[in-house]
Design a protein around this motif. Structure first.
Motif, PDB file in Angstrom:
ATOM      1  N   SER A  81      28.640  35.275  34.619  1.00  0.00           N
ATOM      2  CA  SER A  81      28.778  33.940  34.313  1.00  0.00           C
ATOM      3  C   SER A  81      30.197  33.663  34.309  1.00  0.00           C
ATOM      4  O   SER A  81      31.144  34.163  34.505  1.00  0.00           O
ATOM      5  N   ALA A  82      30.494  32.352  34.124  1.00  0.00           N
ATOM      6  CA  ALA A  82      32.147  31.808  34.128  1.00  0.00           C
ATOM      7  C   ALA A  82      32.799  32.422  32.921  1.00  0.00           C
ATOM      8  O   ALA A  82      33.801  32.964  33.278  1.00  0.00           O
ATOM      9  N   SER A  83      32.253  32.659  32.089  1.00  0.00           N
ATOM     10  CA  SER A  83      32.843  33.457  30.714  1.00  0.00           C
ATOM     11  C   SER A  83      32.898  34.828  31.120  1.00  0.00           C
ATOM     12  O   SER A  83      34.027  35.630  30.770  1.00  0.00           O
ATOM     13  N   ASP A  84      32.169  35.605  31.796  1.00  0.00           N
ATOM     14  CA  ASP A  84      32.386  37.070  32.313  1.00  0.00           C
ATOM     15  C   ASP A  84      33.411  36.996  33.411  1.00  0.00           C
ATOM     16  O   ASP A  84      34.408  37.813  33.162  1.00  0.00           O
ATOM     17  N   ARG A  89      39.117  38.467  34.199  1.00  0.00           N
ATOM     18  CA  ARG A  89      40.494  37.995  34.889  1.00  0.00           C
ATOM     19  C   ARG A  89      41.528  38.152  33.789  1.00  0.00           C
ATOM     20  O   ARG A  89      42.533  38.890  34.109  1.00  0.00           O
ATOM     21  N   ASP A  90      41.284  37.765  32.729  1.00  0.00           N
ATOM     22  CA  ASP A  90      42.152  38.161  31.581  1.00  0.00           C
ATOM     23  C   ASP A  90      42.557  39.484  31.217  1.00  0.00           C
ATOM     24  O   ASP A  90      43.701  39.979  30.858  1.00  0.00           O
ATOM     25  N   THR A  91      41.233  40.251  31.314  1.00  0.00           N
ATOM     26  CA  THR A  91      41.320  41.586  30.810  1.00  0.00           C
ATOM     27  C   THR A  91      42.279  42.565  31.859  1.00  0.00           C
ATOM     28  O   THR A  91      43.186  43.375  31.607  1.00  0.00           O
ATOM     29  N   VAL A  92      42.108  42.003  33.174  1.00  0.00           N
ATOM     30  CA  VAL A  92      42.640  42.766  34.227  1.00  0.00           C
ATOM     31  C   VAL A  92      44.492  42.287  34.258  1.00  0.00           C
ATOM     32  O   VAL A  92      45.270  43.346  34.523  1.00  0.00           O
ATOM     33  N   GLY A  93      44.680  40.873  34.019  1.00  0.00           N
ATOM     34  CA  GLY A  93      45.826  40.778  33.652  1.00  0.00           C
ATOM     35  C   GLY A  93      46.592  41.465  32.749  1.00  0.00           C
ATOM     36  O   GLY A  93      47.831  41.731  32.938  1.00  0.00           O
TER      37      GLY A  93
END
Length: 455
Positions: A81-84, A89-93
């Motif tokens: 999903s978009a939330s996934d 993205r935020d976690t990898v950042g």
């Protein structure tokens, strides 16, 4: 049942297409030509509809279709999903930000990817085609051997059927390879979770469905599990992106190992006879490909394969041991549950789980990098003695990376480098071949790299 009363596989196969023996129990080759040609045309149309190619090469459209079926059968595999995607993205950042302080390697700047299991299949299929494509050479030899064992009176008929038998054999093997790739897709948590690169370009990819499965039963919030696995994946991607020789050499080793796979003649003949009795259709080939998974390849390895496997296991142990050390240092003061998560990763790695089973199905490859803990100790010792820059500088050339013997003496390696001195041993024929493959992969004419296996 007496031998003379047992059904003849060839007769049973021909009956599927309405071809009957004469009153004396024999076939008239002249009368067979028309029906047999019609049968082969019918089979070819069926295979074309399934996307199967002709000749000896594996049919990768069919492989991918089987892999997708396996992932679908393993349970829900929703598109992220978009939330996934935002969470990944935020976690990898955040993972990249943390890693900046604990490795000399620059971040890849590749976008973070959020993959379903099916998307993992799509994203890695080109590499599997490179690695497993050479298995078809062994398959062609098995078909030829089966044809040579035919009774002399059946030789003309077998020669006419050879193209159809090759298509059936490659279809069956394609189904088995697809089964292995599908099994891997249900188990891996990230793009390079197996310890070697599976994408042509760096991509930090995580699979939310499989991460959720990994987190089951752990007394750790899913966000922490996701961050820990993102740290490991981002570290691996930095390593593969910054160490130009590493990924190509690992893939060259696997490809060369696969090139020497031998088909188990008795298992192959059993499968072909069973297919002939039941009619040759894509559905039958898929069924037998699944049934033969783990049985089609000759279990005995050549001495060269054993050597390659030792080198590959040492390289994977070095990669995963380096990741263990980097992530342990990164999380030491930031993630209280990191040690417990590392133990979970180690238990998962040590067990003969779905990934190991799938690699054996795919390439008869039992990849067990047993010495990851030893490798982590070596990298920790080098970091303690020479700092992060000194540890990561060891990856500058394959001759500098720890061998199996070095893993026995972490402090000695940290102080002196390779056991017995740092001079590069003389390149043997296998090294020279691997160097050529790596140069082709990199498209360069630079110095030929090499990597020593366990001693």
């Amino acid at each position: 049942m007496a031998a003379e009363d047992q059904p003849n596989p060839m007769e049973e196969f021909l009956r599927q297409f309405g071809i009957q023996p004469g009153p004396d129990g024999t076939f008239d080759l002249g009368q067979l030509m028309g029906p047999l040609q019609q049968a082969m045309q019918q089979f070819s149309r069926q295979m074309s509809a399934a996307g199967a190619g002709s000749g000896d090469g594996l049919n990768w459209r069919f492989v991918k279709d089987i892999a997708r079926k396996v992932t679908a059968a393993a349970g829900p595999d929703p598109s992220p999903s978009a939330s996934d995607a935002v969470a990944i993205r935020d976690t990898v950042g955040l993972a990249d930000l943390w890693l900046d302080q604990h490795t000399a390697f620059d971040r890849t700047n590749a976008p973070a990817a959020t993959w379903s299991r099916a998307e993992w299949v799509e994203g890695t299929i080109a590499t599997w085609e490179q690695l497993a494509g050479s298995v078809s050479t062994s398959l062609a030899g098995a078909v030829g051997s089966l044809l040579q064992r035919a009774e002399p009176e059946a030789a003309p008929m077998m020669a006419m059927m050879e193209p159809m038998m090759k298509m059936a054999a490659t279809g069956m093997l394609s189904a088995q390879v697809g089964q292995g790739i599908g099994q891997l897709a249900t188990d891996v948590v990230s793009g390079s979770d197996l310890g070697f690169p599976l994408t042509a370009k760096p991509v930090t990819a995580l699979l939310p469905t499989n991460i959720a499965h990994f987190a089951e039963g752990l007394d750790t919030p899913i966000a922490d599990v996701r961050l820990y696995l993102a740290l490991r994946e981002a570290a691996r991607q930095r390593l593969f992106a910054n160490v130009a020789w590493l990924g190509p050499q690992m893939l060259a080793l696997i490809e060369h190992y696969a090139r020497h796979i031998t088909i188990d003649a008795s298992a192959f003949e059993e499968a072909m006879e069973a297919q002939m009795q039941g009619g040759l259709t894509p559905e039958r080939m898929e069924e037998f490909g699944q049934q033969m998974a783990g049985r089609l390849f000759q279990p005995t390895l050549t001495s060269e394969q054993v050597e390659i496997l030792g080198r590959l296991e040492t390289l994977v142990a070095n990669v995963e041991g380096w990741v263990d050390d980097v992530v342990a240092q990164t999380t030491a003061t930031l993630m209280p549950r990191a040690d417990a998560l590392l133990e979970t990763v180690r238990r998962r790695r040590a067990s003969a789980g779905p990934s190991e089973t799938a690699l054996k199905t795919l390439l008869n490859l039992e990849l067990r990098p047993r010495r990851v803990r030893d490798a982590a100790n070596v990298w920790a010792a080098v970091r303690s003695a020479k700092g992060v820059e000194g540890r990561d500088a060891v990856w500058a050339h394959p001759d500098l990376v720890p061998t199996g013997a070095d893993l026995d003496d972490p402090l000695g390696f940290a102080e002196h480098g390779h056991v017995g001195g740092s001079a590069a041993p003389e390149m043997d024929d296998l090294d020279a071949m691997l160097a050529r493959l790596i140069e082709q992969e990199r498209g360069s004419d630079g110095d030929a790299p090499r990597e020593d296996g366990e001693g």
